[in-house]
Design a protein around this motif. Structure first.
Motif, PDB file in Angstrom:
ATOM      1  N   LEU A 161     -29.434  36.828  -6.995  1.00 42.16           N
ATOM      2  CA  LEU A 161     -29.444  38.076  -7.631  1.00 42.16           C
ATOM      3  C   LEU A 161     -28.577  37.784  -8.947  1.00 42.16           C
ATOM      4  O   LEU A 161     -27.225  37.637  -8.541  1.00 42.16           O
ATOM      5  CB  LEU A 161     -28.669  39.235  -6.751  1.00 42.16           C
ATOM      6  CG  LEU A 161     -28.733  40.546  -7.791  1.00 42.16           C
ATOM      7  CD1 LEU A 161     -29.664  41.071  -8.305  1.00 42.16           C
ATOM      8  CD2 LEU A 161     -27.849  41.806  -6.891  1.00 42.16           C
ATOM      9  N   ARG A 180     -31.325  49.088  -9.207  1.00 40.72           N
ATOM     10  CA  ARG A 180     -31.865  47.568  -9.511  1.00 40.72           C
ATOM     11  C   ARG A 180     -32.822  47.733 -10.770  1.00 40.72           C
ATOM     12  O   ARG A 180     -33.995  48.411 -10.307  1.00 40.72           O
ATOM     13  CB  ARG A 180     -32.193  46.771  -8.559  1.00 40.72           C
ATOM     14  CG  ARG A 180     -30.885  46.498  -7.660  1.00 40.72           C
ATOM     15  CD  ARG A 180     -29.862  45.581  -8.244  1.00 40.72           C
ATOM     16  NE  ARG A 180     -28.648  45.434  -7.470  1.00 40.72           N
ATOM     17  CZ  ARG A 180     -27.599  45.002  -8.190  1.00 40.72           C
ATOM     18  NH1 ARG A 180     -27.507  44.799  -9.383  1.00 40.72           N
ATOM     19  NH2 ARG A 180     -26.703  45.177  -7.596  1.00 40.72           N
ATOM     20  N   GLU A 184     -34.459  42.396 -11.855  1.00 37.67           N
ATOM     21  CA  GLU A 184     -33.814  42.002 -10.838  1.00 37.67           C
ATOM     22  C   GLU A 184     -34.302  41.946  -9.360  1.00 37.67           C
ATOM     23  O   GLU A 184     -33.855  40.980  -8.499  1.00 37.67           O
ATOM     24  CB  GLU A 184     -32.415  43.065 -10.780  1.00 37.67           C
ATOM     25  CG  GLU A 184     -31.498  42.914 -11.959  1.00 37.67           C
ATOM     26  CD  GLU A 184     -30.372  44.087 -11.931  1.00 37.67           C
ATOM     27  OE1 GLU A 184     -29.162  43.389 -12.261  1.00 37.67           O
ATOM     28  OE2 GLU A 184     -30.774  45.119 -11.572  1.00 37.67           O
ATOM     29  N   MET A 188     -35.087  38.695  -7.044  1.00 38.24           N
ATOM     30  CA  MET A 188     -34.505  38.939  -5.474  1.00 38.24           C
ATOM     31  C   MET A 188     -35.746  38.402  -4.486  1.00 38.24           C
ATOM     32  O   MET A 188     -35.687  37.887  -3.860  1.00 38.24           O
ATOM     33  CB  MET A 188     -34.036  40.246  -4.951  1.00 38.24           C
ATOM     34  CG  MET A 188     -32.686  40.227  -5.547  1.00 38.24           C
ATOM     35  SD  MET A 188     -31.814  41.681  -4.802  1.00 38.24           S
ATOM     36  CE  MET A 188     -32.706  43.186  -5.684  1.00 38.24           C
TER      37      MET A 188
END
Ligand SMILES: [Zn+2]
Length: 623
Positions: A161, A180, A184, A188
């Motif tokens: 991240l 988020r 992002e 991930m």
């Protein structure tokens, strides 16, 4: 039923996924091949010999599980190097027993003229392994090593991240974090699947080949067929039944998918989530898009999203502590006529996190002595989630106690979907009306009917959203084990099933080296998954049956059968049976039907389906 011997005493199988795959240790290599003469058998290959064999095995398993549960309990509630070593030792003994008895059972099961009872018990033992190793020299060791390696790779797995490493449980939480950004989330998702999944591919293909040989020695076509043999029907009938149940629920799932996709489109715009077609996998609040509850605030209906109370706040306002919460759970079962929990339950359970040592906090229910020594192990916090979890875990305990008089091999749920479904079905009964009846919620605070949409949508985001995922995990594995999905196609088949069943696509093109299934614990962990799909469907069948017996006339989702002794008596009849009869007999004892059906689930969500259909007018449903 898988793992029964090793884990039902410790009940870990009931509440948490088994920590490690069961592959045969060295001992299996010295066990006799099925073709060998009878000289090495403990009892003659006759119906009488088979009966003696089963009786001896049940006694051996019974004694073993009591000791193993005690050791595992201490290990889980007091983690040290020493208790880890003790648990590893006793669990290895159990693995060795399961392997030996499975191989012997396969030979005794072939005797003509066995009683149905004997045949059932032999089949349960023959089927008591998740991952069978063949008896060829070195195979068991290799399988065990691969399984251990996969499991530990998953445990140590990290994604990133913002370019920084992030571990499995943290990344799981971050996928549900509403703050988020899509970039992002994508980072991930992609890093997790690339780092954790991809390196497992070759090992997994090897594992499949070895375990298939083991399954053949036990008389099964392949490992997938072996897993599907635990349901009192032919493997292909089980496949057909699960597909039928999915088809029954599919229109409800599509309505939810269409509505959620529109909300995501409104939030993120066409470039991130188009208004039509599949949904991007990383936008649903969960690494596997298996449950969508984390993004409920994004889809909550205007004005009806907030139900107006929070169970945690109600408990806190009345000064209730974790023990008081468990007493409420016990109270539910007592109201149905079940005996109170034994004194030892209160003395020996772990209710809260001890301050002075490491423990496993993951909630589980235990049956330590195969009789009355039932316990829960939790780290209870005073909040709504844990209030629900307590009702769920106690469902396991009451099931365990109800079937305690059965022979050892029947100390289990009617099938592996039943045990989870009992707790979930009781937890479904935590309605506002129930909270009024137990004095937690004032009658004037009961949400009006216009809040029902919010309550139902919140439930659907987890329970309905889960269905296609619950089925496709094993759809993929059945194909892998029967060879219809080849190693070169492992990932494309997985991505294809996710698209076909869930209407979900990865946030980026997947490279040829990808092995996305490895990014889901139950694949490297070798835990069968169909049970979770079954439990989702069954819990609504149980709920509907209870509400019918209680004479409930209103909308199904508002029903509470709290205090109804007639429901309790009938439920008790099903629970007492344990695994002694084919599951349709158990289902019939409580619900009056022998068929699994999604109709009660559809009835429960009918008001939501109607609302979703209105919201979805003008949208292009499906993908
Ligand atoms: Zn459970």
């Amino acid at each position: 039923m898988k793992n029964a011997f090793l884990l039902h005493g410790a009940a870990a199988a009931l509440a948490i996924a088994p920590a490690i795959a069961i592959a045969a240790p060295a001992a299996a290599e010295t066990a006799a091949p099925a073709s060998q003469a009878a000289a090495d058998l403990p009892y003659p290959l006759t119906p009488e010999g088979a009966a003696q064999f089963v009786a001896a095995a049940e006694k051996d398993f019974y004694d073993y599980t009591v000791e193993a549960s005690q050791v595992n309990w201490v290990n889980s509630t007091y983690i040290t190097e020493d208790t880890d070593a003790m648990a590893a030792r006793i669990n290895a003994v159990g693995t060795e027993k399961s392997v030996r008895y499975a191989l012997l059972s396969a030979r005794y099961a072939a005797i003509p003229g066995l009683s149905a009872e004997l045949k059932r018990k032999l089949d349960i033992m023959r089927n008591g392994l998740v991952l069978p190793a063949p008896t060829t020299p070195g195979a068991a060791t290799e399988l065990n090593e691969i399984a251990t390696r996969l499991n530990s790779q998953y445990g140590k797995g990290k994604g990133t991240l913002g370019g920084k490493p992030i571990n499995g449980s943290d990344i799981e939480a971050e996928m549900g974090n509403p703050d988020r950004t899509p970039d992002e989330l994508k980072e991930m998702w992609v890093s997790w699947h690339d780092n954790v999944g991809a390196p497992m591919k070759d090992d997994y293909a090897k594992l499949v080949g070895i375990a298939n040989e083991g399954a053949e020695e036990l008389g099964f076509a392949d490992v997938g067929a072996m897993w599907r043999s635990g349901y009192d029907m032919k493997p292909e009938e089980f496949t057909a039944m699960t597909e039928r149940l999915w088809q029954e629920t599919k229109p409800l799932y599509i309505a939810l998918h269409t509505y959620v996709r529109r909300k995501l489109n409104e939030k993120y715009g066409d470039a991130v989530q188009p208004r039509t077609g599949p949904i991007r996998a990383d936008l649903l609040g969960n690494m596997w898009a298996q449950e969508w509850g984390n993004i409920y605030p994004l889809v909550a209906p205007a004005g009806a999203g907030d139900v107006g109370y929070d169970i945690g706040e109600l408990l806190t306002a009345q000064g209730k502590d974790p023990i008081a919460m468990v007493k409420y759970g016990e109270g539910f079962y007592s109201s149905l006529g079940f005996k109170p929990l034994p004194e030892t339950f209160w003395q020996r359970s772990q209710f809260t996190k001890p301050a002075d040592r490491e423990v496993v906090c993951h909630a589980s229910a235990w049956d330590v002595d195969n009789k009355d020594d039932i316990r829960i192990k939790m780290c209870i916090k005073v909040n709504a989630d844990d209030f629900v979890t307590i009702h769920h875990e106690l469902g396991h305990n009451y099931y365990q106690r109800a079937y305690k008089e059965q022979p050892f091999l029947y100390l289990n749920g009617a099938n592996d979907g039943f045990h989870e479904a009992i707790g979930d079905f009781i937890a479904l009964s935590i309605t506002p009306e129930y909270l009024v009846q137990i004095g937690l919620l004032g009658r004037d605070k009961v949400p009006s009917a216009d809040k029902d949409t919010g309550l139902l949508l919140r439930q659907a985001m987890d329970k309905v959203a889960f269905l296609p995922f619950g089925l496709l995990v094993d759809k993929w594995r059945w194909g892998v084990f029967d060879g219809s999905i080849k190693p070169a196609d492992y990932n494309t088949a997985w991505v294809g099933l996710k698209r076909d069943y869930q209407g979900i696509v990865p946030p980026a093109e997947r490279p040829a080296t990808a092995f996305d299934p490895g990014g889901k614990y139950h694949i490297p962990g070798n835990t069968p998954y169909a049970r979770y799909f079954l439990a989702r469907i069954l819990q609504f069948q149980f709920y509907k049956a209870a509400c019918d017996q209680a004479g409930w006339k209103g909308p199904l989702h508002r029903c509470s059968f709290y205090g109804n002794k007639e429901v309790g008596a009938k439920l008790g009849k099903m629970l007492e049976m344990g695994a002694s009869k084919p599951w349709p007999d158990a289902l019939e004892a409580f619900t009056g039907t022998r068929e699994m059906s999604a109709k009660p689930m559809l009835e429960y969500f009918a008001p939501l389906k109607k609302w979703l259909d209105e919201q979805n007018k003008g949208e292009k449903a499906g993908w």
